[in-house]
Design a protein around this motif. Structure first.
Motif, mmCIF file in Angstrom:
data_model
loop_
_atom_site.group_PDB
_atom_site.id
_atom_site.type_symbol
_atom_site.label_atom_id
_atom_site.label_comp_id
_atom_site.label_asym_id
_atom_site.label_seq_id
_atom_site.Cartn_x
_atom_site.Cartn_y
_atom_site.Cartn_z
ATOM 1 N N THR A 131 0.963 -1.139 -0.322
ATOM 2 C CA THR A 131 -0.135 0.004 0.120
ATOM 3 C C THR A 131 0.528 1.330 0.106
ATOM 4 O O THR A 131 1.412 1.378 1.022
ATOM 5 C CB THR A 131 -1.081 -0.631 1.056
ATOM 6 O OG1 THR A 131 -0.169 -0.185 2.169
ATOM 7 C CG2 THR A 131 -2.251 -0.803 1.143
ATOM 8 N N PRO A 132 1.585 1.668 -1.128
ATOM 9 C CA PRO A 132 2.405 3.064 -0.930
ATOM 10 C C PRO A 132 1.744 3.998 -0.504
ATOM 11 O O PRO A 132 1.149 4.616 -1.147
ATOM 12 C CB PRO A 132 2.487 3.037 -2.339
ATOM 13 C CG PRO A 132 2.050 1.702 -2.787
ATOM 14 C CD PRO A 132 1.098 1.240 -2.816
ATOM 15 N N PHE A 133 2.406 4.670 -0.377
ATOM 16 C CA PHE A 133 2.532 6.107 0.867
ATOM 17 C C PHE A 133 1.067 5.915 1.687
ATOM 18 O O PHE A 133 0.766 7.205 1.977
ATOM 19 C CB PHE A 133 1.969 7.172 -0.430
ATOM 20 C CG PHE A 133 3.371 7.094 -1.405
ATOM 21 C CD1 PHE A 133 4.366 8.033 -0.314
ATOM 22 C CD2 PHE A 133 3.524 6.405 -2.121
ATOM 23 C CE1 PHE A 133 5.775 7.676 -1.495
ATOM 24 C CE2 PHE A 133 4.420 6.503 -3.105
ATOM 25 C CZ PHE A 133 5.662 7.690 -2.892
ATOM 26 N N ALA A 134 0.305 4.666 1.837
ATOM 27 C CA ALA A 134 -0.664 4.572 2.396
ATOM 28 C C ALA A 134 -0.524 5.943 4.402
ATOM 29 O O ALA A 134 -1.965 5.796 4.874
ATOM 30 C CB ALA A 134 -1.314 3.726 2.636
ATOM 31 N N GLY A 135 0.553 5.382 5.080
ATOM 32 C CA GLY A 135 1.099 5.906 5.927
ATOM 33 C C GLY A 135 1.396 7.514 5.920
ATOM 34 O O GLY A 135 1.931 7.565 6.771
ATOM 35 N N CYS A 136 1.142 7.857 4.616
ATOM 36 C CA CYS A 136 1.947 8.842 5.056
ATOM 37 C C CYS A 136 1.323 10.633 5.283
ATOM 38 O O CYS A 136 2.131 11.988 5.431
ATOM 39 C CB CYS A 136 3.103 9.824 3.297
ATOM 40 S SG CYS A 136 4.321 7.990 3.207
ATOM 41 N N GLY A 137 -0.008 10.634 5.044
ATOM 42 C CA GLY A 137 -0.504 11.617 5.500
ATOM 43 C C GLY A 137 -0.990 12.225 4.104
ATOM 44 O O GLY A 137 -0.631 12.497 2.694
ATOM 45 N N THR A 138 -1.846 13.306 4.312
ATOM 46 C CA THR A 138 -1.983 14.240 3.534
ATOM 47 C C THR A 138 -0.378 15.464 2.854
ATOM 48 O O THR A 138 -0.418 15.648 1.753
ATOM 49 C CB THR A 138 -3.029 15.017 3.616
ATOM 50 O OG1 THR A 138 -3.072 15.452 4.316
ATOM 51 C CG2 THR A 138 -4.463 14.125 3.781
ATOM 52 N N GLY A 139 0.391 15.989 3.991
ATOM 53 C CA GLY A 139 1.308 16.609 3.628
ATOM 54 C C GLY A 139 0.578 17.635 3.983
ATOM 55 O O GLY A 139 1.581 18.991 4.274
#
Length: 142
Positions: A131-139
């Motif tokens: 799940t790429p970038f799923a835990g990176c938030g919206t920024g």
């Protein structure tokens, strides 16, 4: 040399159904057609201008790159896959050291929460996950 140009590097194959980036060649110049687009949002001239522009689509294979003048009008096209699909690109921008803000005509758009957050190793790890970038938030600020 353009005042600001970019390279979109596809990190996966981009099909027609995924909604490739559409580029409108020649729109970096201040022509009558470009002015109609810029000024005609509320009087119908923008739609008329768009109907006269020649579109090119970024149908890319993983590792392909498109390099373009950032003043060229460009946008993602419709994502036609059921449930949608995310397109992953590495975007690198280059500024002509002799260009000023007026020449550039572009405001940087990196979200504040992503500034200085990722290394290339971080990106590689994210792209190889299920799940790429799923835990990176919206920024974006909370």
């Amino acid at each position: 040399v353009p005042p600001l140009f970019a390279a979109f590097i596809a990190l996966q194959d981009v099909s027609w159904e995924m909604g490739p980036t559409v580029f409108l060649p020649g729109t970096h110049r201040q022509t009558e057609l470009r002015r109609a687009f810029d000024e005609g949002l509320f009087d119908g001239r923008r739609d008329e201008a768009l109907s006269k522009m020649d579109a090119r689509y970024g149908l890319l294979r993983a590792g392909d790159a498109v390099v373009f003048d950032m003043r060229v009008l460009h946008a993602g096209s419709a994502n036609l896959l059921e449930g949608g699909s995310t397109r992953f690109f590495l975007c690198v921008t280059f500024r002509n050291k002799n260009a000023n803000a007026v020449d550039i005509g572009h405001i940087p758009c990196i979200r504040p929460g992503y500034v200085r957050r990722f290394t290339l190793g971080d990106l590689r790890k994210e792209l190889s996950s299920r799940t790429p970038f799923a835990g990176c938030g919206t920024g974006l600020p909370s």
